[in-house]
Design an enzyme around this catalytic site. Structure first.
Site, mmCIF file in Angstrom:
data_model
loop_
_atom_site.group_PDB
_atom_site.id
_atom_site.type_symbol
_atom_site.label_atom_id
_atom_site.label_comp_id
_atom_site.label_asym_id
_atom_site.label_seq_id
_atom_site.Cartn_x
_atom_site.Cartn_y
_atom_site.Cartn_z
ATOM 1 N N GLY A 93 24.887 -32.990 56.583
ATOM 2 C CA GLY A 93 25.373 -32.843 58.376
ATOM 3 C C GLY A 93 24.218 -33.341 59.160
ATOM 4 O O GLY A 93 24.419 -33.271 60.203
ATOM 5 N N GLY B 131 13.666 -33.235 62.705
ATOM 6 C CA GLY B 131 12.146 -33.535 62.253
ATOM 7 C C GLY B 131 12.082 -33.449 60.557
ATOM 8 O O GLY B 131 11.258 -33.943 59.967
ATOM 9 N N ASN B 132 13.447 -33.688 59.842
ATOM 10 C CA ASN B 132 13.390 -33.842 58.642
ATOM 11 C C ASN B 132 13.869 -35.013 58.463
ATOM 12 O O ASN B 132 15.068 -35.382 58.615
ATOM 13 C CB ASN B 132 14.246 -32.741 57.818
ATOM 14 C CG ASN B 132 14.506 -32.798 56.383
ATOM 15 O OD1 ASN B 132 14.381 -34.038 56.019
ATOM 16 N ND2 ASN B 132 14.686 -31.802 55.662
ATOM 17 N N VAL B 133 13.122 -36.189 58.080
ATOM 18 C CA VAL B 133 13.564 -37.662 57.949
ATOM 19 C C VAL B 133 14.749 -37.822 57.232
ATOM 20 O O VAL B 133 15.796 -38.405 57.544
ATOM 21 C CB VAL B 133 12.556 -38.442 57.665
ATOM 22 C CG1 VAL B 133 12.789 -39.950 57.670
ATOM 23 C CG2 VAL B 133 11.337 -38.255 58.941
ATOM 24 N N ALA B 134 14.789 -37.212 55.956
ATOM 25 C CA ALA B 134 15.873 -37.680 54.889
ATOM 26 C C ALA B 134 17.132 -37.040 55.267
ATOM 27 O O ALA B 134 18.089 -37.562 55.276
ATOM 28 C CB ALA B 134 15.441 -37.085 53.598
ATOM 29 N N ASN C 248 12.273 -21.587 51.410
ATOM 30 C CA ASN C 248 12.438 -21.009 52.702
ATOM 31 C C ASN C 248 13.018 -19.619 52.699
ATOM 32 O O ASN C 248 13.143 -19.092 53.834
ATOM 33 C CB ASN C 248 13.191 -22.120 53.652
ATOM 34 C CG ASN C 248 12.635 -23.299 53.583
ATOM 35 O OD1 ASN C 248 13.329 -24.241 53.552
ATOM 36 N ND2 ASN C 248 11.363 -23.476 54.190
ATOM 37 N N HIS D 117 21.458 -23.474 61.934
ATOM 38 C CA HIS D 117 22.326 -23.380 60.728
ATOM 39 C C HIS D 117 21.473 -22.488 59.647
ATOM 40 O O HIS D 117 21.898 -22.095 58.586
ATOM 41 C CB HIS D 117 22.516 -24.676 60.236
ATOM 42 C CG HIS D 117 21.344 -25.562 59.532
ATOM 43 N ND1 HIS D 117 20.404 -26.166 60.613
ATOM 44 C CD2 HIS D 117 21.191 -25.916 58.511
ATOM 45 C CE1 HIS D 117 19.802 -26.643 59.988
ATOM 46 N NE2 HIS D 117 19.820 -26.765 58.620
ATOM 47 N N GLU E 69 9.170 -19.954 58.214
ATOM 48 C CA GLU E 69 9.713 -20.568 57.299
ATOM 49 C C GLU E 69 9.503 -20.125 55.857
ATOM 50 O O GLU E 69 10.115 -21.062 54.794
ATOM 51 C CB GLU E 69 9.684 -22.044 57.320
ATOM 52 C CG GLU E 69 9.855 -22.471 58.861
ATOM 53 C CD GLU E 69 11.371 -22.843 59.079
ATOM 54 O OE1 GLU E 69 11.752 -23.517 58.543
ATOM 55 O OE2 GLU E 69 11.691 -22.393 60.260
ATOM 56 N N HIS F 119 7.380 -29.144 56.844
ATOM 57 C CA HIS F 119 6.950 -27.784 55.967
ATOM 58 C C HIS F 119 5.505 -28.384 55.284
ATOM 59 O O HIS F 119 5.507 -29.479 55.038
ATOM 60 C CB HIS F 119 7.854 -27.420 55.113
ATOM 61 C CG HIS F 119 8.956 -26.755 55.704
ATOM 62 N ND1 HIS F 119 10.180 -26.688 54.934
ATOM 63 C CD2 HIS F 119 9.015 -25.796 56.671
ATOM 64 C CE1 HIS F 119 10.939 -26.032 55.842
ATOM 65 N NE2 HIS F 119 10.367 -25.536 56.775
ATOM 66 N N CYS G 266 11.168 -27.278 47.187
ATOM 67 C CA CYS G 266 11.925 -26.796 47.968
ATOM 68 C C CYS G 266 12.876 -25.959 47.198
ATOM 69 O O CYS G 266 13.505 -24.936 47.894
ATOM 70 C CB CYS G 266 12.844 -27.768 48.957
ATOM 71 S SG CYS G 266 12.000 -28.923 50.089
#
Length: 448
Positions: free
Chosen positions: A19, A24-27, A110, A137, A174, A250, A371
């Protein structure tokens, strides 16, 4: 009494999709709107769990969330039957439907912050569910997270559970993605290391300019108080705001620790020398010998680290005292990162071996090996008190693999999220999963 670090890996949920929700999370952003393969994602995660179990590591599993989250959509004004809620959300506010279908709870680093009994004032293992309020989300996860953790670690003699911190920006939390622990042995007192991106109330701390700093100092301090940690057993460090602006959302994207070792990038922190000295001094007071492995920017750039997820790896202690690094396949594909890892393991240092895993489905959404796991240090008595249904065994692996094959789709696009049948498929699957894992009623559809 023996003690263990148990990795509880998140089971990827049936609505795994790209989605692009995590700014801020490039991938996550770069793969937005691509079709995903939930079945492959779940099987890749299970294969990693099974492999670590086969290597002799203690391994558990943490159940996913109920998605789509129809109750969250109802709170935002959508009404009617469950099917009507989904259809209306798809028609009027597709981004909200996508958010309500996020399977990001698979990244259980997280889920919560965990302090072992050797560190806490009351001698129990403490859990604080992360509020994750930086992203809508993810902010809807913690009520179910708390119920699932409560069903896994139910014995109140050994385990204490805390509600998520207030869901406001000043207490952005987080979870374990910004927390690690250093110790000589898992069952002995250690030093808990909290990394924050900004301070909510003290403007002396610099902040990133492009991407949000998700973890606040104040949240980390509150968790330490809730867990009854001693001041001499805690170190706070600020993440370098410049690396946050390069996609390090993170700390576990730029550093990883285990036992007495911190493996980190040269640009990871502010006031690095001061931080290292404090860690060394405090760990020495409880009999530990703190050691650090710094990856120089000349060998691996921050961009290399973000693209390969070198530091989002699992650093595991082996019986001979050496360490094993579990990395995603993307590290092998990055020439500079792989060259560094080859030199690292051949140097005779602390990290002796690297094992590579294919976690492409997770990686494309911005989460790697670290993660996917929540670390919980447990002594033998505490491990025996954990719900046995969530501890990985060969039979459980077989049951979960068959469960995924039975219930998961092998292709999911954004338009598929609008199909009310997906909700029925997910609820059927999760109802069966709670029986496999012996969790009882933990999902809203089972309770209401």
């Amino acid at each position: 009494m023996k003690s263990y670090e148990v990795n509880f890996d998140g089971l990827v949920g049936p609505t795994h999709n790209y989605g692009g929700l995590s700014y801020g999370n490039v991938a996550s952003q770069s793969n937005s709107q691509q079709s995903s393969n939930p079945k492959e994602a779940a099987l890749q995660g299970l294969a990693k769990m099974k492999a670590l179990m086969d290597m002799g590591f203690q391994q558990g599993v943490l159940a996913p969330q109920e998605r789509p989250d129809v109750a969250a959509l109802r709170r935002l004004g959508f009404s009617g039957t469950d099917a009507q809620v989904i259809e209306r959300a798809a028609k009027e506010a597709m981004p909200l439907l996508v958010a309500s279908c996020s399977a990001s709870s698979m990244w259980v680093a997280n889920a919560a912050t965990v302090s072992p009994s050797a560190d806490t004032a009351d001698g129990r293992v403490h859990f604080t569910a992360a509020n994750l309020n930086c992203k809508y989300h993810r902010s809807i996860e913690h009520p179910t997270t708390s119920r699932v953790l409560g069903a896994m670690f139910a014995n109140q003699q050994h385990f204490a559970h805390h509600a998520a911190l207030p869901a406001v920006v000043q207490f952005g939390d987080e979870g374990a993605a910004n927390h690690t622990r250093f110790c000589r042995e898992y069952g002995e007192a250690g030093v808990e290391f909290f990394v924050f991106g900004r301070s909510a109330f003290d403007n002396r701390f610099p902040a990133p300019q492009k991407y949000p700093a998700r973890q606040t100092l104040e949240a980390s301090q509150a968790v330490a108080r809730l867990h009854g940690l001693r001041d001499e057993g805690v170190v706070y460090a600020q993440q370098n705001p410049n690396v946050i602006d390069q996609g390090v959302f993170h700390n576990d994207v730029i550093a990883v620790g285990n036992g007495e070792v911190l493996f980190y990038h040269e640009d990871a922190f502010l006031e690095t020398d001061k931080m290292l000295a404090e860690l060394q001094g405090k760990l020495a007071k409880v009999g530990g010998n703190f050691q650090s492995v710094c990856v120089p920017r000349s060998a691996v750039t921050v961009d290399d680290a973000v693209r390969s997820y070198l530091f989002n790896s699992q650093l595991l202690s082996r019986p001979d005292g050496s360490m094993l690094l579990i990395v995603p396949q993307e590290c092998q594909a990055n020439e500079r990162v792989w060259a560094y890892l080859q030199s690292l393991t051949s140097s005779g240092g602390l990290i002796r071996e690297v094992k590579v895993f294919d976690l492409k489905q997770s990686m494309q959404n911005g989460g790697g090996p670290a993660c996917l796991r929540l670390r919980v240090a447990l002594n033998e008595t505490e491990l025996a008190a954990v719900n046995p249904g969530v501890i990985m065994t060969a039979p459980l692996y077989g049951s979960l693999t068959a469960w995924v094959e039975k219930h998961y789709r092998d292709r999911l696009s954004e338009t598929d999220l609008a199909d009310p049948q997906l909700l029925l498929e997910c609820r059927t699957a999760l109802d069966e999963l709670t029986q496999i894992l012996k969790l009882g009623a933990v999902y809203p559809f089972q309770i209401n």
